[in-house]
Design a protein around this motif. Structure first.
Motif: not given
Length: 198
Positions: A24-27, A108-110, A140-144, A158-162
Motif C-alpha cells: 500500500l505504501g509503495d502504491a 488515513v488508509l485502512v 473511501p476504499t479500504g483493503v482487506f 484494490r491496492i491501486e484503487r485505494a
C-alpha cells in the motif's frame, strides 16, 4: 515533500500484514507522482514499550519517534491483522497512546489481513469508526486481504484503487495544512502580549 507513515501491527516475521502495508505504501508513492518521505512503523518491536507507556504514561525513545512521525504525517496507512473479528490489541494500543489531536484531519488508509474473507467487514465495523473517532479523514476504499488473495491479481487492483484515492486526497491538501501539537496549542493561546496584559 509529503510525509507518509505506514503502521503495521503484524505479529509474525515475515508477516502478511506487513507485506500488505508495504504494498500500500509503495502504491501510494507511485500514485502521488512526486517524491515522498515514507516511514515504516512496525508495532511488534514496540509491544513492550506500548505496555510500559500504558502503565507509566511515558514513551520510550523508539515509541516517541513513532508517535511523532504519525503526528507529523500528511497521510497514514494503518494495517492490522484481524483478531476476534476486530483489530488487534497491539494496533489499538498504539493509537490509544497517541497524543490527543495527533490524527486531526490526517488522511488515513485502512487495511486488514486474515486467514479467511469472512472477516472482511472489519474495515467498516471496526477500523473506520476508530479513525473517525480520532478525527482522521478515512479514504473511501479500504483493503482487506485474506490468505488466498496474495496470489491473485484482484488484490493488486484494490491496492491501486485505494492508493490512488489516498494520493488524490493528499495532493489536494496544502503541505502546510498540518501543524504539530505545539503549534496548535500556541495558536490557541493567542497573542503573548495580550496574555501578559490580561
Amino acid at each position: 515533500m509529503r510525509k507518509i507513515v505506514v503502521v503495521s501491527a503484524g505479529l509474525s516475521d515475515p508477516s502478511s500484514t506487513s507485506l500488505l502495508a508495504t504494498r500500500l505504501g509503495d502504491a501510494t508513492v507511485a500514485a502521488l507522482g512526486e517524491e515522498a518521505e515514507v516511514t515504516h512503523v512496525e508495532l511488534r518491536p514496540l509491544a513492550h514499550a506500548l505496555t510500559d507507556h500504558l502503565l507509566t504514561g511515558f514513551a520510550s525513545t523508539e515509541l516517541a519517534r513513532a508517535q511523532e512521525a504519525v503526528a507529523q504525517a500528511d497521510a497514514v496507512i494503518a494495517v492490522t491483522p484481524v483478531f476476534s473479528a476486530s483489530y488487534s490489541g497491539l494496533f489499538k494500543t498504539f493509537f490509544d497512546v497517541l497524543e490527543t489531536g495527533s490524527l486531526d484531519g490526517t488522511t488515513v488508509l485502512v487495511g486488514a489481513t486474515a486467514g479467511t474473507a469472512r472477516h472482511s467487514l472489519v474495515l467498516e465495523h471496526a477500523l473506520r469508526p476508530l479513525f473517525s473517532y480520532l478525527h482522521a479523514v478515512v479514504v473511501p476504499t479500504g483493503v482487506f486481504a485474506a490468505s488466498e488473495d496474495f496470489g491473485g491479481t484482484d488484490l493488486e487492483r484494490r491496492i491501486e484503487r485505494a492508493a490512488g484515492e489516498l494520493a488524490t486526497l493528499v495532493a489536494a491538501r496544502p503541505e502546510t495544512a498540518r501543524l504539530d501539537q505545539f503549534d496548535r496549542d500556541l495558536a490557541a493561546m493567542g497573542d503573548f502580549e495580550d496574555l501578559l496584559r490580561g
